[in-house]
Design an enzyme around this catalytic site. Structure first.
Site, PDB file in Angstrom:
ATOM      1  N   GLN A 318      69.499  18.973 119.178  1.00 58.10           N
ATOM      2  CA  GLN A 318      70.619  18.909 120.097  1.00 58.10           C
ATOM      3  C   GLN A 318      70.325  17.976 121.271  1.00 58.10           C
ATOM      4  O   GLN A 318      69.171  17.685 121.575  1.00 58.10           O
ATOM      5  CB  GLN A 318      70.971  20.303 120.615  1.00 58.10           C
ATOM      6  CG  GLN A 318      69.817  21.047 121.245  1.00 58.10           C
ATOM      7  CD  GLN A 318      70.085  22.530 121.365  1.00 58.10           C
ATOM      8  OE1 GLN A 318      71.223  22.995 121.283  1.00 58.10           O
ATOM      9  NE2 GLN A 318      69.044  23.307 121.570  1.00 58.10           N
ATOM     10  N   HIS A 361      76.271  36.197 131.014  1.00 62.38           N
ATOM     11  CA  HIS A 361      75.260  37.070 130.419  1.00 62.38           C
ATOM     12  C   HIS A 361      75.505  38.546 130.741  1.00 62.38           C
ATOM     13  O   HIS A 361      75.048  39.415 129.989  1.00 62.38           O
ATOM     14  CB  HIS A 361      73.871  36.625 130.879  1.00 62.38           C
ATOM     15  CG  HIS A 361      73.471  35.300 130.293  1.00 62.38           C
ATOM     16  ND1 HIS A 361      73.718  34.094 130.913  1.00 62.38           N
ATOM     17  CD2 HIS A 361      72.874  34.980 129.104  1.00 62.38           C
ATOM     18  CE1 HIS A 361      73.285  33.106 130.159  1.00 62.38           C
ATOM     19  NE2 HIS A 361      72.766  33.609 129.055  1.00 62.38           N
ATOM     20  N   ASP A 387      67.554  29.581 126.311  1.00 67.48           N
ATOM     21  CA  ASP A 387      67.322  29.462 127.752  1.00 67.48           C
ATOM     22  C   ASP A 387      66.689  30.721 128.339  1.00 67.48           C
ATOM     23  O   ASP A 387      66.397  30.762 129.533  1.00 67.48           O
ATOM     24  CB  ASP A 387      68.627  29.151 128.485  1.00 67.48           C
ATOM     25  CG  ASP A 387      69.747  30.131 128.145  1.00 67.48           C
ATOM     26  OD1 ASP A 387      69.447  31.276 127.749  1.00 67.48           O
ATOM     27  OD2 ASP A 387      70.920  29.750 128.265  1.00 67.48           O
ATOM     28  N   ASP A 405      65.542  31.591 117.637  1.00 66.40           N
ATOM     29  CA  ASP A 405      66.227  30.358 118.027  1.00 66.40           C
ATOM     30  C   ASP A 405      65.615  29.205 117.239  1.00 66.40           C
ATOM     31  O   ASP A 405      64.390  29.136 117.073  1.00 66.40           O
ATOM     32  CB  ASP A 405      66.093  30.098 119.524  1.00 66.40           C
ATOM     33  CG  ASP A 405      67.026  28.992 120.015  1.00 66.40           C
ATOM     34  OD1 ASP A 405      68.018  29.316 120.703  1.00 66.40           O
ATOM     35  OD2 ASP A 405      66.772  27.813 119.709  1.00 66.40           O
ATOM     36  N   ASP A 439      65.840  29.268 111.928  1.00 70.20           N
ATOM     37  CA  ASP A 439      67.277  29.411 111.791  1.00 70.20           C
ATOM     38  C   ASP A 439      67.647  30.892 111.682  1.00 70.20           C
ATOM     39  O   ASP A 439      67.000  31.647 110.959  1.00 70.20           O
ATOM     40  CB  ASP A 439      67.736  28.644 110.546  1.00 70.20           C
ATOM     41  CG  ASP A 439      69.192  28.869 110.247  1.00 70.20           C
ATOM     42  OD1 ASP A 439      69.500  29.608 109.289  1.00 70.20           O
ATOM     43  OD2 ASP A 439      70.026  28.321 110.980  1.00 70.20           O
ATOM     44  N   GLY A 440      68.695  31.306 112.408  1.00 71.76           N
ATOM     45  CA  GLY A 440      69.087  32.705 112.412  1.00 71.76           C
ATOM     46  C   GLY A 440      69.452  33.233 111.048  1.00 71.76           C
ATOM     47  O   GLY A 440      69.094  34.359 110.677  1.00 71.76           O
ATOM     48  N   ASP A 457      74.160  34.553 120.749  1.00 73.59           N
ATOM     49  CA  ASP A 457      74.266  33.619 121.870  1.00 73.59           C
ATOM     50  C   ASP A 457      74.131  32.210 121.306  1.00 73.59           C
ATOM     51  O   ASP A 457      73.192  31.468 121.610  1.00 73.59           O
ATOM     52  CB  ASP A 457      73.153  33.914 122.887  1.00 73.59           C
ATOM     53  CG  ASP A 457      73.348  33.160 124.194  1.00 73.59           C
ATOM     54  OD1 ASP A 457      74.428  32.574 124.389  1.00 73.59           O
ATOM     55  OD2 ASP A 457      72.404  33.136 125.008  1.00 73.59           O
TER      56      ASP A 457
END
Length: 595
Positions: A318, A361, A387, A405, A439-440, A457
């Site tokens: 990204q 959040h 984050d 993540d 990867d989720g 998220d």
């Protein structure tokens, strides 16, 4: 080696270079259009189709070029490509940077944005026919290719014919190959090398902006090398004798007297592109900042917001953009308290700003924590959230957290960056946290753990690469890893603003086995005007009945906004007729949104 073989070898090297550039232009435009308009598959398919169509048109019209000046036309083609390709790139960027009047039809912008693909494809269509004619014309001694290419070709040919003989009845043909066959072979080799170099080096190391100038530089250098080697130009000497531009060993000219203006243009382009490539980091950063700043400012009324990019970095997955936005409009600032604040974007989608980082959040974590028990025995899975801010909120409840993540580089960057540390307070050191960089969807396929709460998220559905995280298969995996009383919580786009996405999203979640939903908003007075504003939309999903949200037993955040949450009830997940479910194997592109 004879002059003819040397000249032929030079033409084949040029074939490799121009085909390398031609293929990579196609990839660069495809990726740029994906960045600007979203939809990886859509943009790549349309770009490839337009490119090959234009390539065919150019090849068909190449027969109308003067056969007495193949070399001159090849030189003109390379100079035009060197000039047009970067200009087309900047045109697409410009179309997405300026404010376009609403009266302009979107279809017109769509067409204009793809004209560079057509022009580059059309010009590239001239290259191979011109090179083929020149290779055939130089076959003065009956040998089209240099000896080393003959030897290599013979070995590959023998091996290939042997393999073909396993299934087909074959007979090896001897004799020289036509100019078309060797030029096409070199073209395919150049295309393969272009694909590999672009995917492994140019795009990940340089990025799109420097890459387009690298390609244009190669076209310009190829044009100069060609005209220098094959030109019939000469300079007058002191004794009035003509001397070849590149010495007496220059082969029989293929290029007549090209216009000096065109040669000067080629030299200027070469020098300019060489300067950009030599300072590619600065050029990339500055051009990116100009585009991004204008794009973000265009999201507000004219003159309302000034944007300055403060930091940007591209990870493997990204583009991370940090910027400061400053209110410059008339009247009170309706977006945040004060005059300026910092924000974060991942790609084209805004992820958080100072004014609502907490409230987002709060909605993702603190509201659903009012629906589950608190303590080490409560197991929570967080998908995304690189984050670490969601982890900081969960830490307050002493729950056990598995964190997944994909982007390890981003997670490492946010650990120590002051902007993020202000919000996550070193939550990555939480002693009940287990983080996995993967990867989720893959994680859920491999783990046997079950969870009381799964928090998604994840980035918005703006790109084909994210279709998996919005698929029936992914949501089904989440459901299968819930405890009997477990639930899934995710933020969502507004149904009013993105109705097609909402319908596809809800139908997909329902098809995965979730039958009950609890929709709610996160709330906060983000501009300190005394009024509470809606910040973000969230949904809790469950495969069966659940207890309603109790304000009395809720978290501090829920009790602070008790008037907003006292009537939150579970409802049946609706089913929209005629709306297809998004599946990995049968994607519904309506689930993607254009931000």
């Amino acid at each position: 080696m004879s002059d003819t073989r040397t000249a032929t070898a030079a033409l084949l090297v040029l074939t490799f270079v121009v085909s390398f550039c031609s293929f990579v232009y196609e990839f660069v435009y495809s990726e740029l259009l994906t960045v600007m308009y979203g939809g990886t598959v859509t943009q790549y398919v349309i770009t490839v189709g337009l490119y090959f169509f234009s390539l065919g048109v150019g090849a068909a019209l190449s027969d109308d070029l003067n056969p007495e000046d193949y070399g001159g036309n090849f030189f003109r083609t390379e100079v035009l490509l060197a000039a047009v390709a970067p200009a087309g790139f900047l045109l697409i960027v410009g179309l997405n940077s300026v404010r376009v009047p609403r009266a302009v039809p979107p279809e017109l912008l769509w067409t204009v944005a793809r004209l560079p693909v057509v022009v580059v494809g059309f010009l590239s269509g001239f290259e191979l026919p011109l090179l083929t004619h020149m290779v055939d014309d130089r076959d003065d001694d009956g040998t089209t290719t240099p000896a080393w290419i003959h030897r290599l070709g013979d070995r590959l040919h023998d091996w290939t014919v042997t393999c073909l003989g396993v299934f087909w009845n074959v007979e090896r043909k001897e004799g020289r190959r036509s100019g078309l066959s060797v030029v096409l072979a070199m073209d395919y080799v150049g295309g393969l090398c272009g694909a590999v170099v672009y995917a492994r080096l140019l795009y990940p190391r340089l990025g799109l902006i420097p890459t387009i100038f690298v390609l244009a530089l190669l076209n310009a250098v190829a044009a100069l090398a060609f005209v220098g080697y094959f030109s019939g130009w000469s300079w007058p000497s002191s004794d009035n004798d003509d001397r070849r531009l590149f010495g007496d060993s220059t082969p029989t000219p293929l290029v007549g007297r090209v216009p000096k203006t065109l040669l000067v243009v080629c030299l200027l382009l070469t020098a300019s592109y060489a300067g950009v490539v030599a300072n590619h980091e600065t050029a990339d950063e500055r051009l990116s900042e100009l585009y991004l700043e204008q794009q973000i400012e265009n999201e507000y009324p004219p003159g309302a917001m000034s944007v300055e990019i403060t930091d940007q970095e591209t990870t493997r997955y990204q583009h991370v953009i940090r910027y400061e936005r400053t209110w410059t409009g008339a009247g009170p600032n309706p977006h945040f308290t004060g005059r300026s604040e910092q924000c974060l974007r991942l790609g084209s989608a805004v992820q958080l700003c100072d004014s609502w980082a907490d409230s987002y959040h709060n909605g993702l974590v603190d509201v659903p924590m009012s629906l589950v028990d608190h303590g080490p025995e409560t197991k929570v899975l967080v998908v995304g959230g690189g984050d670490w801010i969601a982890i900081d909120h969960l830490r307050q409840y002493n729950v056990t957290v598995d964190h997944v993540d994909l982007d390890a580089q981003f997670m490492n960057m946010t650990k120590h960056d002051p902007f993020f540390r202000h919000w996550h307070d070193d939550a990555y050191e939480y002693d009940r946290l287990q983080t996995t960089a993967t990867d989720g969807y893959r994680y859920l396929q491999q783990t046997n753990e079950t969870y009381d709460l799964v928090l998604l998220d994840v980035p918005g559905a703006t790109d084909d690469d994210l279709l998996t995280l919005y698929s029936k298969e992914f949501y089904r995996s989440v459901r299968q890893h819930l405890t009997d009383d477990g639930m899934m919580v995710t933020w969502a786009y507004s149904a009013d603003r993105y109705p097609e996405h909402h319908k596809a999203f809800v139908n997909t979640v329902g098809a995965a086995g979730f039958t009950r939903q609890l929709p709610y908003w996160a709330w906060e007075d983000i501009d300190s005007d005394g009024e509470t504003e809606r910040v973000e939309r969230f949904y809790a999903f469950a495969p069966g009945g659940r207890q309603p949200l109790s304000v009395a037993d809720g978290t501090a955040y829920v009790q602070q906004y008790r008037d907003r949450y006292h009537d939150r009830q579970w409802h049946r997940v609706p089913r929209y007729r005629g709306v297809r479910v998004n599946s990995i194997f049968h994607p519904n592109y309506d689930v993607l949104v254009d931000t």
